[in-house]
Write an enzyme that holds these catalytic residues in place. Structure first.
Site, PDB file in Angstrom:
ATOM      1  N   CYS A 163      -3.876  -0.563   6.219  1.00 39.81           N
ATOM      2  CA  CYS A 163      -4.889  -0.549   5.463  1.00 39.81           C
ATOM      3  C   CYS A 163      -6.082   0.102   6.032  1.00 39.81           C
ATOM      4  O   CYS A 163      -6.100   1.175   6.454  1.00 39.81           O
ATOM      5  CB  CYS A 163      -5.284  -1.853   4.668  1.00 39.81           C
ATOM      6  SG  CYS A 163      -6.323  -1.556   3.181  1.00 39.81           S
ATOM      7  N   GLU A 192       2.027  -7.652   5.693  1.00 39.21           N
ATOM      8  CA  GLU A 192       1.709  -9.406   6.311  1.00 39.21           C
ATOM      9  C   GLU A 192       1.338 -10.042   4.999  1.00 39.21           C
ATOM     10  O   GLU A 192       1.485 -11.209   5.091  1.00 39.21           O
ATOM     11  CB  GLU A 192       0.597  -9.123   7.001  1.00 39.21           C
ATOM     12  CG  GLU A 192      -0.890  -9.015   6.567  1.00 39.21           C
ATOM     13  CD  GLU A 192      -1.267  -7.615   5.999  1.00 39.21           C
ATOM     14  OE1 GLU A 192      -0.439  -6.743   5.976  1.00 39.21           O
ATOM     15  OE2 GLU A 192      -2.633  -7.519   5.768  1.00 39.21           O
ATOM     16  N   HIS A 197      -0.059  -3.778   2.383  1.00 41.23           N
ATOM     17  CA  HIS A 197      -0.048  -4.760   3.125  1.00 41.23           C
ATOM     18  C   HIS A 197       1.315  -5.470   3.496  1.00 41.23           C
ATOM     19  O   HIS A 197       1.766  -6.395   2.692  1.00 41.23           O
ATOM     20  CB  HIS A 197      -0.974  -5.805   2.825  1.00 41.23           C
ATOM     21  CG  HIS A 197      -2.440  -5.380   2.919  1.00 41.23           C
ATOM     22  ND1 HIS A 197      -3.281  -5.404   3.983  1.00 41.23           N
ATOM     23  CD2 HIS A 197      -3.195  -4.578   1.848  1.00 41.23           C
ATOM     24  CE1 HIS A 197      -4.437  -4.914   3.686  1.00 41.23           C
ATOM     25  NE2 HIS A 197      -4.549  -4.664   2.541  1.00 41.23           N
TER      26      HIS A 197
END
Lengths: 237, 86
Positions: free
Chosen positions: A85, A204, A202
């Site tokens: 990002c 994560e 994302h």
């Protein structure tokens, strides 16, 4: 396997990244953006957020942080670097990846869950996937509209530097599956060598089932496996 | 010498400007049917000291190409004024 997560002023996914990496079973430490050494890490992560408040352009000021000289050197050594990002935006501004990010078509901030298709498995971060695999990952950005001039775009496609493409549930990269107007549905690219990857989704945020998905684990597991195998970019395998 | 530089940063013509397009469409809705195109750029003022105008321009070119504009999608131009007096 130790990840270094670089913390810029305004990063806000740094802790998410560390938690996710630890949940997947590896070590992670923060590297403050004023540090000038990145020695001792097997992989560098530039996390999401709003480094320097997105002033001027996302990533424009962070790329001049003291740590970035070491990041550039680390990348040139062929070692794995991923920008997620805002981290992707920083890598673009730093010139480690080609292209630029524009405001989303429609101008809105988009917070959603999207599908991306694996286009290349020669990067450390996708080496454990198969081409055509579809991952479901969250996105959250206002400036994720990937742009490159026509010649750069053609070269990216030709050299297999497109790593992720927004797609539908069938794996087709249709206009409807493109959330932000990115050229060629591009959600992530690599440098020519393949060791530097930027992605808008994302991973994560998709490493624990309780958070709604685990597809993101494959990014971190891939690079860990790649590091374990001692594979360097440019070699087969 | 003290100088003031005004930098104008614009998206390249080949690049879509979603913000400009949103403003254009609002203007048309407001009744300004003659508005055909809106492009949103940035105007940046830089106060700086330099030995002379040539050096001032050299510095401004560096600043603009390195950080104020992203050459992948933006162009820049600037004008310089010498600050007189204080």
């Amino acid at each position: 396997m130790k990840f270094g997560v670089i913390v810029f002023p305004g990063s806000n996914c740094d802790r998410d990244c560390r938690n996710a990496i630890e949940a997947v079973g590896f070590d992670a430490e923060f590297i403050w953006h004023r540090d000038t050494s990145v020695a001792g890490y097997d992989c560098l992560v530039l996390p999401g957020g709003y480094s320097y408040g997105d002033y001027l352009r996302p990533g424009a000021i962070a790329r001049f942080s003291p740590v970035m000289d070491s990041v550039v050197e680390y990348a040139r050594d062929g070692r794995p670097v991923i920008g997620i990002c805002n981290g992707f935006q920083i890598l673009l501004e730093a010139g480690l990846l080609p292209g630029a990010m524009q405001r989303n078509v429609g101008t809105r901030f988009i917070c959603d869950r999207v599908r991306v298709r694996i286009e290349s498995t020669r990067t450390p971060f996708t080496s454990g996937c198969r081409e055509g695999d579809v991952l479901t990952l969250p996105i959250a950005h206002a400036d994720g509209n990937y742009y490159a001039d026509p010649q750069t775009l053609a070269e990216l496609e030709e050299r297999g530097q497109v790593v992720f493409r927004y797609c539908n549930e069938l794996g087709d990269a249709t206009p409807e599956a493109n959330p932000n107007g990115s050229l060629n549905n591009i959600a992530g690219v690599s440098n020519e060598a393949g060791n530097v990857v930027g992605m808008m989704p994302h991973p994560e945020r998709a490493c624990e089932a309780i958070l709604g998905g685990t597809d993101g684990r494959r990014i971190f597991e891939s690079v860990a496996e790649w590091v374990r195998g001692g594979v360097r970019v440019g070699q087969d395998g | 010498m003290k100088y003031v530089a005004y930098v104008d940063v614009q998206l390249k013509q080949s690049i879509l400007d979603p913000q400009g397009e949103a403003v254009r469409s609002a203007l048309v809705q407001m009744g300004y049917g003659g508005v055909q195109k809106v492009r949103i750029g940035k105007r940046i003022r830089v106060d700086l000291e330099a030995a002379n105008e040539a050096e001032c321009r050299r510095i401004m070119d560096e600043i603009c190409s390195q950080i104020l504009a992203n050459p992948t999608m933006e162009t820049y131009e600037y004008e310089i004024k010498e600050e007189s007096g204080k």
